[in-house]
Design an enzyme around this catalytic site. Structure first.
Site, short mmCIF file in Angstrom:
data_model
loop_
_atom_site.label_atom_id
_atom_site.label_comp_id
_atom_site.label_asym_id
_atom_site.label_seq_id
_atom_site.Cartn_x
_atom_site.Cartn_y
_atom_site.Cartn_z
N HIS A 1 -34.59 23.67 -2.51
CA HIS A 1 -33.76 22.62 -1.92
C HIS A 1 -34.65 21.47 -1.47
CE1 HIS A 1 -31.51 26.38 -1.58
NE2 HIS A 1 -30.40 25.67 -1.48
N HIS B 1 -32.45 26.64 4.30
CA HIS B 1 -32.60 26.32 2.87
C HIS B 1 -33.67 25.24 2.66
CE1 HIS B 1 -29.48 23.61 4.53
NE2 HIS B 1 -29.98 22.71 3.70
N PRO C 1 -28.71 31.93 6.49
CA PRO C 1 -27.27 32.02 6.74
C PRO C 1 -26.89 31.00 7.82
CG PRO C 1 -28.25 34.20 6.67
CD PRO C 1 -29.39 33.22 6.70
N HIS D 1 -6.99 48.36 16.01
CA HIS D 1 -8.12 48.57 16.89
C HIS D 1 -8.89 49.86 16.59
CE1 HIS D 1 -6.49 45.24 19.04
NE2 HIS D 1 -7.26 45.41 20.12
N HIS E 1 -29.34 18.41 -3.31
CA HIS E 1 -29.31 19.43 -2.24
C HIS E 1 -30.03 20.71 -2.65
CE1 HIS E 1 -27.66 21.98 1.02
NE2 HIS E 1 -27.60 22.90 0.08
N ASP F 1 -3.44 51.96 20.89
CA ASP F 1 -3.62 50.58 20.42
C ASP F 1 -3.40 50.45 18.92
OD1 ASP F 1 -4.00 49.11 22.71
OD2 ASP F 1 -6.17 49.36 22.73
N GLU G 1 -17.89 37.33 19.70
CA GLU G 1 -18.75 38.40 19.19
C GLU G 1 -19.84 37.88 18.26
OE1 GLU G 1 -14.72 40.28 20.03
OE2 GLU G 1 -15.44 38.47 19.00
#
Length: 666
Positions: A32, A72, A121, A475, A266, A471, A413
């Site tokens: 890149h 990248h 990522p 869940h 890119h 639940d 999370e």
């Protein structure tokens, strides 16, 4: 220290970065080039005039951190590391993306000196930086004024793609809430992604107002205005009451006359014709490739000398602080070494032979461990009361209470996992984080990166099976054990009772090579009957024998809450003349890593093997063999009380014994 070269020398130095990156990508025929070429000016200003580093001590504890979240663009980082005197050679640049290279396609922590995180990522580096800034603030607050880690900054270059990822929004919100003022992001605002202009999917968002709403300081500057970039960084550093985002409007692939500003630059080499045109455009020699002009090399040598002098001055201040603050110095060392008592396991085992929900048993272990391991810090995604993850009496981290040890991540999370990785990358804390096991899906990206980067992050995942009950299936984790165990270098530990829970925590706290997941029950578990001569050391091998009756030709293997079920089934089978060995395998990965002799000691050759676990169970067939039996769950759970579910899904001692007898007779 601030290095200010002449305008001509600065331009040459910046073009050196551009061309090293372009040459490296071209030689590899992969990579890149656009981001490094466009971001070279801002990176040059940051590294020469602001960033504190010492290439001879890449992990100096009060260095400034530089994270390339836009991983990248790794040739930007590798070029900077080479020029700044780190152990990254021209040959390393020439072998970019090749087998065995120290310059892989995306930066990898522990692989290349000076690389702070594994990035690529998108969004992960953004949140890792928040974790590093949080760790600095927490540790500095515990040590008191004048301490040796109080004044470094965490810098990152982030991209449009980083800001589009949801994890960045989660992390930015928390960073603003906690007022992490030593966090400074340079946003490579080039308006280009792989598919084209950001207007395709990102034009409706006002990034400035979004970050201001999070409580960030936001500035804007042209990407070629080096003095403007310098002033913006100075302004960001001058306001420690909030994190900062500097929008740097760049041109992707700057210098490549026919490709700059286009998506085509890119993620692909310039090509020989465009590389030649870029060198003509920038007034750069066509040969040799990977050129570092002598005056640029000399300039960087002066920069590095200044950085080393700054480090030396810090060492003198740190030595004086240690002499004046011996108790705080011991606490600092306990953090830096992640000190764990040599007899940790035996201390955690004291009084641990109990039966309760393993999440409840874990709660007790956390209190013991927190008293023994000063670097241990915890948190959860708004589920501390259910995960039972609070360190009691240690306070809640807030903008005004950063010396606390419990982080409230909110219902975030993904960011929680990534911020915990930031804490772990720095190596000054052992972080643990908690949520329901089913919601581990929301944090899989940072879990995978923790395993890849070898980070000591601990996951407390509770409500581990369909037996959480009413639940219902939304869940109730079913496939999650299989999915977690599929991640290389993640140790998934599912303890059955108090003893195994104590040993699970001991394992997680002493394991430095990667993350550990503790998978715990909501419901109470029955007491496991063990031989009088039970040896905890054997349990720490991942699998061990609970019972070995004479004449047994069958081995029952179980984990977690199903171990008591299997023990009950073994008793029923014995009453019918079928002798069964009982084996607990709380950590399948640990057990599979043992020498064959150890594994055969636990499960002898010639034994038929039946495995009992309330999950998909796909991974157990390797252990059970083609003639074995895996009693698991093929579908989803249901909303009902746990005892009703145990009966209907076949996880009572009587139902397990029946399945085993049918299998043996088949």
């Amino acid at each position: 220290m601030s290095q200010i070269p002449s305008t001509a020398l600065a331009e040459k130095a910046v073009n050196t970065i551009r061309m090293l990156a372009a040459d490296g990508v071209q030689k590899a025929n992969s990579g890149h080039p656009g981001m490094p070429m466009g971001a070279a000016d801002m990176a040059f200003v940051l590294w020469t005039r602001h960033l504190r580093f010492d290439p001879s001590e890449p992990r100096w504890i009060d260095r400034d951190r530089f994270l390339l979240s836009a991983g990248h663009g790794s040739m930007l980082l590798y070029s900077l590391l080479h020029l700044a005197g780190f152990d990254v050679t021209l040959e390393d640049l020439k072998t970019f993306r090749q087998a065995g290279s120290r310059t892989p396609g995306h930066p990898e922590f522990g692989h290349t000196p000076g690389v702070e995180i594994t990035s690529g990522p998108l969004g992960q580096g953004f949140a890792n930086a928040v974790g590093m800034a949080l760790g600095q603030a927490m540790l500095s607050a515990r040590l008191g004024p004048g301490n040796p880690v109080e004044d470094h900054f965490v810098y990152a270059i982030v991209s449009d793609g980083d800001l589009m990822e949801g994890v960045a929004a989660e992390a930015a919100s928390l960073a603003g809430h906690l007022k992490l003022g030593r966090l400074v992001f340079l946003y490579d605002d080039n308006e280009i992604t792989i598919d084209g202009h950001t207007a395709l999917a990102f034009a409706g968002e006002d990034v400035t107002r979004r970050f201001e709403s999070y409580g960030w300081q936001v500035q804007g500057v042209d990407g070629r205005d080096r003095e403007g970039i310098h002033r913006a960084i100075e302004t960001a550093k001058g306001d420690l009451s909030r994190p900062s985002l500097i929008r740097v409007r760049t041109i992707i692939g700057y210098g490549a006359p026919n490709k700059q500003g286009k998506s085509s630059v890119h993620g692909a080499p310039l090509g020989e014709d465009e590389l030649k045109a870029a060198k003509e455009f920038l007034g750069w020699p066509q040969e040799p490739r990977f050129l570092v002009p002598d005056d640029v090399r000399a300039f960087w040598a002066e920069v590095v000398a200044g950085k080393k002098a700054e480090h030396s001055a810090w060492k003198a201040r740190a030595d004086a602080w240690r002499a004046a603050n011996p108790d705080a110095a011991r606490l600092l060392d306990a953090h830096l070494n992640r000190t764990v008592p040599a007899d940790l396991a035996s201390k955690l085992l004291e009084g641990a032979d109990a039966s309760d929900a393993t999440r409840k048993l874990s709660q007790g272990m956390i209190q013991k461990a927190a008293a023994l391991v000063p670097s241990l810090v915890g948190g959860s995604a708004d589920l501390a009361e259910s995960n039972l993850t609070d360190i009691k009496g240690a306070g809640s981290v807030s903008a005004g209470a950063l010396a606390a040890r419990n982080v409230h991540y909110g219902i975030r999370e993904h960011a929680m996992g990534s911020i915990a990785n930031g804490l772990a990358y720095d190596g000054n804390h052992i972080p643990f984080v908690g949520t329901f096991f089913v919601f581990s899906d929301y944090m899989k990206p940072p879990v995978r990166i923790a395993a890849l980067a070898g980070l000591q992050t601990i996951y407390v995942w509770t409500h581990d099976s369909i037996f959480l009950g009413e639940d219902g299936p939304t869940h109730q984790p079913v496939e999650h054990l299989t999915a977690a165990r599929a991640i290389p270098n993640l140790h998934v530990v599912r303890p059955a009772d108090g003893l195994e829970t104590a040993l699970a925590w001991a394992h997680a706290l002493t394991r430095r090579e990667g993350p550990t997941a503790l998978v715990l029950t909501r419901q109470k578990v029955a007491k496991i009957e063990r031989p009088v001569a039970f040896d905890p050391a054997k349990a720490q091998r991942g699998g061990y024998v609970i019972a070995d009756p004479p004449g047994a030709k069958l081995t029952l293997v179980a984990t977690g809450s199903e171990l008591a079920t299997a023990q009950g089934a073994a008793a029923l089978l014995a009453a019918k003349g079928v002798a069964a060995r009982l084996v607990s395998v709380p950590c399948l990965t640990c057990f599979e890593g043992q020498p064959e002799a150890v594994r055969r000691e636990v499960i002898p050759a010639g034994q038929r093997v039946a495995v009992v676990e309330a999950g998909r169970g796909i991974e157990w067939w390797k252990l059970a063999g083609s003639d074995g039996l895996v009693i698991g769950i093929d579908g989803f759970g249901a909303s009902a009380p746990e005892k009703s579910l145990a009966e209907s899904y076949g996880f009572t001692p009587a139902r397990v014994a029946e399945r085993v007898q049918t299998w043996l007779a088949g």
